[in-house]
Design a protein around this motif. Structure first.
Motif, short mmCIF file in Angstrom:
data_model
loop_
_atom_site.label_atom_id
_atom_site.label_comp_id
_atom_site.label_asym_id
_atom_site.label_seq_id
_atom_site.Cartn_x
_atom_site.Cartn_y
_atom_site.Cartn_z
N ARG A 94 0.83 -1.21 0.00
CA ARG A 94 0.00 0.00 0.00
C ARG A 94 0.86 1.25 0.00
N SER A 95 1.89 1.23 0.81
CA SER A 95 2.78 2.38 0.90
C SER A 95 3.46 2.67 -0.43
N LEU A 96 3.91 1.62 -1.10
CA LEU A 96 4.58 1.81 -2.39
C LEU A 96 3.62 2.37 -3.43
N LEU A 97 2.38 1.91 -3.40
CA LEU A 97 1.39 2.40 -4.36
C LEU A 97 1.05 3.85 -4.08
N GLU A 98 0.92 4.20 -2.81
CA GLU A 98 0.64 5.60 -2.48
C GLU A 98 1.79 6.49 -2.90
N ASP A 99 3.01 5.97 -2.81
CA ASP A 99 4.16 6.74 -3.28
C ASP A 99 4.08 7.03 -4.77
N GLU A 100 3.38 6.17 -5.49
CA GLU A 100 3.23 6.37 -6.94
C GLU A 100 2.01 7.21 -7.26
N GLY A 101 1.36 7.73 -6.23
CA GLY A 101 0.24 8.64 -6.45
C GLY A 101 -1.12 7.98 -6.51
N ILE A 102 -1.17 6.70 -6.17
CA ILE A 102 -2.45 5.99 -6.22
C ILE A 102 -3.21 6.24 -4.92
N GLU A 103 -4.47 6.61 -5.06
CA GLU A 103 -5.30 6.93 -3.89
C GLU A 103 -6.16 5.73 -3.51
N PHE A 104 -6.31 5.55 -2.21
CA PHE A 104 -7.16 4.48 -1.68
C PHE A 104 -8.44 5.11 -1.13
N SER A 105 -9.55 4.41 -1.30
CA SER A 105 -10.80 4.88 -0.71
C SER A 105 -10.76 4.61 0.78
N GLN A 106 -11.80 5.07 1.45
CA GLN A 106 -11.83 4.92 2.89
C GLN A 106 -11.82 3.46 3.33
N ASP A 107 -12.43 2.61 2.51
CA ASP A 107 -12.42 1.19 2.85
C ASP A 107 -11.27 0.45 2.19
N GLY A 108 -10.22 1.20 1.84
CA GLY A 108 -8.99 0.55 1.39
C GLY A 108 -9.01 0.00 -0.02
N LYS A 109 -9.86 0.57 -0.86
CA LYS A 109 -9.93 0.08 -2.23
C LYS A 109 -9.35 1.08 -3.21
N ILE A 110 -8.86 0.52 -4.32
CA ILE A 110 -8.36 1.32 -5.43
C ILE A 110 -9.40 1.30 -6.53
N ASP A 111 -9.68 2.46 -7.14
CA ASP A 111 -10.63 2.55 -8.24
C ASP A 111 -9.97 2.00 -9.50
N LEU A 112 -10.38 0.79 -9.88
CA LEU A 112 -9.74 0.17 -11.05
C LEU A 112 -10.04 0.93 -12.33
N ARG A 113 -11.21 1.56 -12.38
CA ARG A 113 -11.53 2.30 -13.61
C ARG A 113 -10.56 3.47 -13.80
N ARG A 114 -9.99 3.90 -12.72
CA ARG A 114 -9.08 5.04 -12.79
C ARG A 114 -7.63 4.60 -12.95
N TYR A 115 -7.27 3.52 -12.27
CA TYR A 115 -5.85 3.18 -12.16
C TYR A 115 -5.44 1.89 -12.86
N GLN A 116 -6.40 1.15 -13.42
CA GLN A 116 -5.99 -0.13 -14.01
C GLN A 116 -5.15 0.08 -15.25
N TRP A 117 -4.07 -0.66 -15.31
CA TRP A 117 -3.13 -0.60 -16.43
C TRP A 117 -3.74 -1.20 -17.67
N GLN A 118 -3.56 -0.52 -18.79
CA GLN A 118 -4.00 -1.05 -20.08
C GLN A 118 -2.77 -1.38 -20.90
N PRO A 119 -2.52 -2.65 -21.17
CA PRO A 119 -1.32 -3.01 -21.92
C PRO A 119 -1.35 -2.44 -23.33
N GLU A 120 -0.18 -2.14 -23.84
CA GLU A 120 -0.09 -1.64 -25.20
C GLU A 120 -0.46 -2.75 -26.15
N ASN A 121 -1.16 -2.39 -27.19
CA ASN A 121 -1.46 -3.40 -28.21
C ASN A 121 -0.20 -3.69 -29.01
N HIS A 122 0.17 -4.95 -29.06
CA HIS A 122 1.31 -5.30 -29.89
C HIS A 122 0.82 -5.88 -31.19
N ILE A 123 1.60 -5.62 -32.24
CA ILE A 123 1.20 -6.03 -33.59
C ILE A 123 1.27 -7.52 -33.72
#
Length: 123
Positions: A94-123
């Motif tokens: 959690r600490s490492l993620l917060e250091d990267e600017g990721i915010e946690f909700s009050q119940d300790g959740k991360i908003d995946l719609r906001r922070y989920q990684w989208q892999p680059e499309n490879h050819i």
DNA sequence: ATGTTGACCCCTC
DNA sequence: AGAGGGGCCAACA
């Protein structure tokens, strides 16, 4: 020219790799400040449905000084998976993620719609 | 050679 | 929204 079974299973990689190596290769691609889920990593590694294996693979490395950004992998509910077996590495996560600017909700959740990684499309 | 245990996930009440 | 169950499979006893 028939394709070997192993090559077929390994759609991104030219050479056969162990399941763990496939997992590590995907996790290494997750961008700074973003997260991926265990299931997402499994699927991208060609291991659909084997999310548990991702957790097990990360369990092997998180104590060593690894260049794999293991902390960027969370569960499908947007939570860190806490376990006493992790001996505090879950709280470190959690600490490492917060250091990267990721915010946690009050119940300790991360908003995946906001922070989920989208892999680059490879050819 | 079984049986159990997970840093999981999805579906169904 | 929370619980329960099935699926998954490497590691370990």
């Amino acid at each position: 020219m028939p394709v070997s079974q192993k090559t077929e299973n390994c759609f991104i990689f030219a050479l056969p790799m162990s399941a763990y190596d496939k997992i590590y290769a995907i996790v290494q691609q997750i961008s700074y400040g973003r997260v991926a889920t265990y299931g997402q990593v499994a699927e991208l590694a060609g291991l659909y449905g084997q999310a548990r294996l991702v957790g097990y693979a990360l369990y092997q490395i998180n104590t060593s000084a690894s260049e794999i950004p293991w902390h960027r992998v969370i569960n499908a509910k947007g939570e860190i998976s806490y376990s006493s077996l992790r001996r505090g590495d879950d709280y470190l996560q959690r600490s490492l993620l917060e250091d990267e600017g990721i915010e946690f909700s009050q119940d300790g959740k991360i908003d995946l719609r906001r922070y989920q990684w989208q892999p680059e499309n490879h050819i």
